[in-house]
Write an enzyme that holds these catalytic residues in place. Structure first.
Site, PDB file in Angstrom:
ATOM      1  CD  GLU A 165      35.752  35.228  38.362  1.00 15.88           C
ATOM      2  OE1 GLU A 165      34.608  35.493  38.749  1.00 15.88           O
ATOM      3  OE2 GLU A 165      36.779  35.584  39.005  1.00 15.88           O
ATOM      4  CG  HIS A 199      38.486  32.960  41.485  1.00 17.20           C
ATOM      5  ND1 HIS A 199      38.509  33.276  42.833  1.00 17.20           N
ATOM      6  CD2 HIS A 199      37.219  33.210  41.065  1.00 17.20           C
ATOM      7  CE1 HIS A 199      37.308  33.660  43.212  1.00 17.20           C
ATOM      8  NE2 HIS A 199      36.504  33.634  42.161  1.00 17.20           N
ATOM      9  NE  ARG A 200      37.209  36.750  43.869  1.00 17.88           N
ATOM     10  CZ  ARG A 200      36.801  36.757  45.124  1.00 17.88           C
ATOM     11  NH1 ARG A 200      37.502  37.419  46.041  1.00 17.88           N
ATOM     12  NH2 ARG A 200      35.688  36.135  45.498  1.00 17.88           N
ATOM     13  CE  LYS A 248      30.979  39.011  42.430  1.00 16.36           C
ATOM     14  NZ  LYS A 248      30.433  37.683  42.561  1.00 16.36           N
ATOM     15  CG  ASP A 252      34.438  39.262  40.627  1.00 15.43           C
ATOM     16  OD1 ASP A 252      33.659  38.338  40.332  1.00 15.43           O
ATOM     17  OD2 ASP A 252      35.477  39.101  41.298  1.00 15.43           O
ATOM     18  CG  HIS A 267      34.298  39.730  44.865  1.00 11.44           C
ATOM     19  ND1 HIS A 267      33.645  39.793  46.087  1.00 11.44           N
ATOM     20  CD2 HIS A 267      33.915  38.551  44.310  1.00 11.44           C
ATOM     21  CE1 HIS A 267      32.926  38.708  46.252  1.00 11.44           C
ATOM     22  NE2 HIS A 267      33.066  37.934  45.195  1.00 11.44           N
ATOM     23  CD  GLU A 281      30.911  36.564  39.394  1.00  7.20           C
ATOM     24  OE1 GLU A 281      32.043  36.109  39.617  1.00  7.20           O
ATOM     25  OE2 GLU A 281      30.028  36.669  40.265  1.00  7.20           O
ATOM     26  CG  ASP A 288      41.488  31.982  44.939  1.00  3.31           C
ATOM     27  OD1 ASP A 288      40.949  32.792  44.163  1.00  3.31           O
ATOM     28  OD2 ASP A 288      40.933  31.539  45.970  1.00  3.31           O
TER      29      ASP A 288
HETATM   30  O1  G3P Z   1      32.738  33.246  38.693  1.00  2.00           O
HETATM   31  C1  G3P Z   1      33.090  32.310  39.649  1.00  2.00           C
HETATM   32  C2  G3P Z   1      33.230  32.926  41.026  1.00  2.00           C
HETATM   33  O2  G3P Z   1      34.072  34.049  40.937  1.00  2.00           O
HETATM   34  C3  G3P Z   1      31.921  33.322  41.634  1.00  2.00           C
HETATM   35  O3  G3P Z   1      32.011  33.761  42.953  1.00  2.00           O
HETATM   36  O4  G3P Z   1      32.107  35.475  44.703  1.00  2.00           O
HETATM   37  O5  G3P Z   1      34.225  34.645  43.683  1.00  2.00           O
HETATM   38  O6  G3P Z   1      32.711  36.116  42.386  1.00  2.00           O
HETATM   39  P1  G3P Z   1      32.798  35.047  43.450  1.00  2.00           P
HETATM   40 MG    MG Z   2      33.812  36.150  40.518  1.00  2.00          MG
END
Ligand code: G3P
Ligand code: MG
Length: 245
Positions: A36, A9-10, A113, A38, A51, A111, A232
Site C-alpha cells: 500500500e 503498509h507504506r 491523497k 500514498d 503520505h 491510495e 507496518d
Molecule cells: O490505505 C490504508 C491506510 O493507509 C489509510 O490511512 O493515513 O495510513 O494513509 P493512512
Molecule cells: Mg495510506
C-alpha cells in the site's frame, strides 16, 4: 480475492522508511505480493509517493508539497531520518513506483491523497502516469478517503478496481459502494464492528483493515471474515498471507 491477506503498509513502515523505493524492495524481498502507498501531488502537478502534504515528518527537509517541483526531489532525503543506512533515498515519483512494482511483481493499493484544492488534478495526473505505463505491471487497486477522487477515477480508468476507504463508516456505505463500483471497504481496525464484515461480504464486498500490527487481533478479525489487513510489520504474520491467501 482482490489483494493479499497481509499488505505491506507504506512498504512496511516498521522496518524501512515509508513510501520509498527501498521500502517496496524490502517488502518484495520479504515475500509480500501487495503493498500500500500514498499518492500526493507536487505543486508542478507531478504525482509522488508520500503520505503527508508536508516534508517534515519523513524527510530531512521542510515545507509543503504544493511549493515543490520535480527537480526539488533531488535535494530531499527521504531515508536518513529513519536510519543512516537509508540515506540517499528519494521521494519516488509515481512513474518510478509503478516501474519498480512491475520489476518486482508487486501489486499495489494506490491510495489517492488529494488536498482540498487538487482532487481533479491528482486524479488526472495519476491516470496519465498509469496510461503512460501502458498497462505494464499491476495489479493495481485505487482507494481514497476522498470519495470524489474515486468517483472521478471510476470515469477516467474504470477497469482498475476501487476500494472505499473510511475512518468512521457512514450509514449509506452500501449505496456509496454500488455507485462507485467499489470492490472493497477499507476500514480503521480500531473502529470496526466485526458484524460489519459479514454485512459487507453479503453485499459482495471484500473488507480490509488498516493499520493492524497485532497478530491476535488479526486472528479474531479473520475469524469474523476479514479479507485482509494493512500492516507496518508484515513479519508478524504467516508468510503465506503475505504471498496471497
Ligand atoms: O490505505 C490504508 C491506510 O493507509 C489509510 O490511512 O493515513 O495510513 O494513509 P493512512
Ligand atoms: Mg495510506
Amino acid at each position: 480475492m482482490v489483494m493479499a491477506k497481509v499488505i505491506a503498509h507504506r512498504g512496511g513502515a516498521s522496518w524501512v522508511p515509508e513510501n520509498t523505493l527501498a521500502a517496496f524492495r524490502w517488502a518484495a524481498e520479504h515475500g509480500c505480493r501487495w503493498v500500500e502507498l500514498d499518492i500526493s501531488l507536487l505543486g508542478d502537478g507531478t504525482p509522488v509517493i508520500i503520505h503527508d502534504q508536508t516534508l517534515e515528518r519523513t524527510t530531512d527537509s521542510q515545507g509543503a508539497l504544493a511549493d515543490l517541483c520535480l527537480a526539488d526531489l533531488e535535494r530531499i532525503d527521504a531515508g536518513a531520518w529513519f536510519a543512516p543506512a537509508f540515506a540517499g533515498e528519494r521521494i519516488p515519483t509515481l512513474g518510478q513506483l509503478l516501474q519498480l512494482c512491475a520489476e518486482l511483481g508487486l501489486g499495489a493499493n494506490l491510495e489517492l491523497k488529494p488536498d482540498a484544492n487538487n482532487v481533479e488534478a491528482l486524479v488526472e495526473a495519476t491516470a496519465q502516469v498509469l496510461e503512460d505505463a501502458q498497462a505494464v505491471g499491476g495489479p493495481w487497486l485505487f482507494s481514497s478517503f476522498e470519495h470524489e477522487a474515486l468517483e472521478l477515477m471510476a470515469k477516467r480508468l474504470p477497469s482498475i478496481p476501487r476500494g472505499l476507504l473510511y475512518e468512521g463508516i457512514e450509514d449509506r456505505w452500501r449505496d456509496k459502494a454500488a455507485a462507485l463500483g467499489a470492490v472493497s471497504l477499507h476500514l480503521d481496525q480500531e473502529l470496526i464492528d466485526p458484524a460489519l464484515i459479514g454485512q459487507a461480504k453479503a453485499e459482495g464486498l471484500e473488507v480490509f483493515v488498516y493499520t493492524l500490527n497485532d497478530a491476535a487481533r488479526a486472528q479474531s478479525l479473520f475469524a469474523a471474515g476479514l479479507s485482509g489487513l494493512f500492516t507496518d510489520d508484515p513479519l508478524l504474520f504467516d508468510p503465506a498471507w503475505r504471498a496471497g491467501s
